[in-house]
Enzyme design. Sequence first.
Site, PDB file in Angstrom:
ATOM      1  N   ARG A  45       8.050  53.208  62.859  1.00 54.25           N
ATOM      2  CA  ARG A  45       9.286  53.981  62.699  1.00 54.25           C
ATOM      3  C   ARG A  45       9.003  55.424  62.291  1.00 54.25           C
ATOM      4  NH1 ARG A  45      13.683  50.131  59.667  1.00 54.25           N
ATOM      5  NH2 ARG A  45      13.944  48.588  61.301  1.00 54.25           N
ATOM      6  N   ASP A 147      27.332  54.639  52.582  1.00 53.99           N
ATOM      7  CA  ASP A 147      25.966  54.267  52.949  1.00 53.99           C
ATOM      8  C   ASP A 147      25.071  55.463  52.682  1.00 53.99           C
ATOM      9  OD1 ASP A 147      24.833  51.715  54.776  1.00 53.99           O
ATOM     10  OD2 ASP A 147      23.530  53.483  54.751  1.00 53.99           O
TER      11      ASP A 147
HETATM   12  C1  LIG Z   1      21.561  45.242  56.328  1.00 50.27           C
HETATM   13  S1  LIG Z   1      22.732  46.538  56.082  1.00 50.27           S
HETATM   14  C2  LIG Z   1      24.106  45.626  55.386  1.00 50.27           C
HETATM   15  C3  LIG Z   1      25.422  46.023  56.020  1.00 50.27           C
HETATM   16  C4  LIG Z   1      26.623  45.208  55.540  1.00 50.27           C
HETATM   17  N1  LIG Z   1      26.814  45.370  54.117  1.00 50.27           N
HETATM   18  C5  LIG Z   1      26.488  43.759  55.904  1.00 50.27           C
HETATM   19  O1  LIG Z   1      26.234  42.915  55.040  1.00 50.27           O
HETATM   20  O2  LIG Z   1      26.624  43.428  57.087  1.00 50.27           O
HETATM   21  C6  LIG Z   1      22.050  47.380  54.650  1.00 50.27           C
HETATM   22  C7  LIG Z   1      22.604  48.792  54.468  1.00 50.27           C
HETATM   23  O3  LIG Z   1      22.251  49.247  53.155  1.00 50.27           O
HETATM   24  C8  LIG Z   1      22.009  50.633  53.215  1.00 50.27           C
HETATM   25  N2  LIG Z   1      21.202  51.065  52.065  1.00 50.27           N
HETATM   26  C9  LIG Z   1      19.885  50.848  51.827  1.00 50.27           C
HETATM   27  N3  LIG Z   1      19.502  51.462  50.708  1.00 50.27           N
HETATM   28  C10 LIG Z   1      20.594  52.055  50.203  1.00 50.27           C
HETATM   29  C11 LIG Z   1      20.830  52.872  49.050  1.00 50.27           C
HETATM   30  N4  LIG Z   1      19.846  53.199  48.195  1.00 50.27           N
HETATM   31  N5  LIG Z   1      22.086  53.334  48.848  1.00 50.27           N
HETATM   32  C12 LIG Z   1      23.081  53.025  49.716  1.00 50.27           C
HETATM   33  N6  LIG Z   1      22.924  52.289  50.815  1.00 50.27           N
HETATM   34  C13 LIG Z   1      21.690  51.805  51.063  1.00 50.27           C
HETATM   35  C14 LIG Z   1      21.291  50.800  54.560  1.00 50.27           C
HETATM   36  O4  LIG Z   1      21.372  52.124  55.037  1.00 50.27           O
HETATM   37  C15 LIG Z   1      22.016  49.791  55.452  1.00 50.27           C
HETATM   38  O5  LIG Z   1      23.003  50.390  56.227  1.00 50.27           O
END
Ligand SMILES: C[S@@+](CC[C@H](N)C(=O)[O-])C[C@H]1O[C@@H](n2cnc3c(N)ncnc32)[C@H](O)[C@@H]1O
Length: 275
Positions: A45, A147
Amino acid sequence: MTALGASLDEKSELTDAVFRRVARLAKENWGLNLEDGKRPLVTARLWKRVIASGAGDFPSYIGKVEDGDQVECDHFISALTTNVTHFFREQHHFDLLESSILPRFRGRGPLRIWSAGCSSGQEPYSIAASVRAVLGASADARILATDVDPDILERAQKAVYTNSETSFPNPALEARVFDKKHEEQQRAVRANLVDLITFRRLNLIQPWPISGRFDVIFCRNVAIYFDKPTQANLWAQFAAHLNPNGFLFIGHSERIETPEAIGLCPAGITTYQKQ
Ligand SMILES: C[S@@+](CC[C@H](N)C(=O)[O-])C[C@H]1O[C@@H](n2cnc3c(N)ncnc32)[C@H](O)[C@@H]1O
């Protein structure tokens, strides 16, 4: 192997020392816990950014992120996050929301809901569909969707999905979000769902510019990427941002070890209620 091939391989390899720098940056700034098993994925990535940024090799590229280059910091976090999501994912949370939580807000508001780590928007649009289904057109409700990843947030705000991104547990739920199955590739979310949501960029492990409390918080499949102390701190902050009797939904593989210590009690599958 040619000399050119050898030098390219060396440049595109993430050595132990440089991987440790990547892992430290990811942890300190965004809470992400990058274990060594993730090195091939991280290498693939980030290599794209090494090329696109003109850095030429990993150490120089990581140096840009360490120096706080805002453009590269944004690309770095976008490259490292996992954004998998679906409409009405973990449907039991939406069942509880519709049967037990939203009816309490009939004829009263404002109802405040937060989708923290909303990814490409399927979660907040599903929440909005539940709100409209239970509280109707005059719902006094606002949904905050946040996000850390600027690219995924931009996609969420567009509220437009390709057919391949629109899998639903059943056609009735799909009809709540989209008018009908389009022949074209792009499908726009119903305007009365979009209206309920405010999207904001927010890093969950930095101080939150949030005032007031929420009645419901969804933070699902986000903390799984953090280490245990970071998770524990996050749960405590969510608890502090809930109204009395408010609900916290977390992801299927996440746990709050001692919910009572932060004023929560278990209220269903990966669901907690403020006492
Ligand atoms: C796997 S997705 C989950 C999406 C949704 N909540 C679901 O359960 O379907 C995880 C998300 O967490 C976000 N994320 C990761 N680290 C984060 C942080 N420090 N602060 C805010 N968001 C974060 C990522 O960008 C990603 O979009």
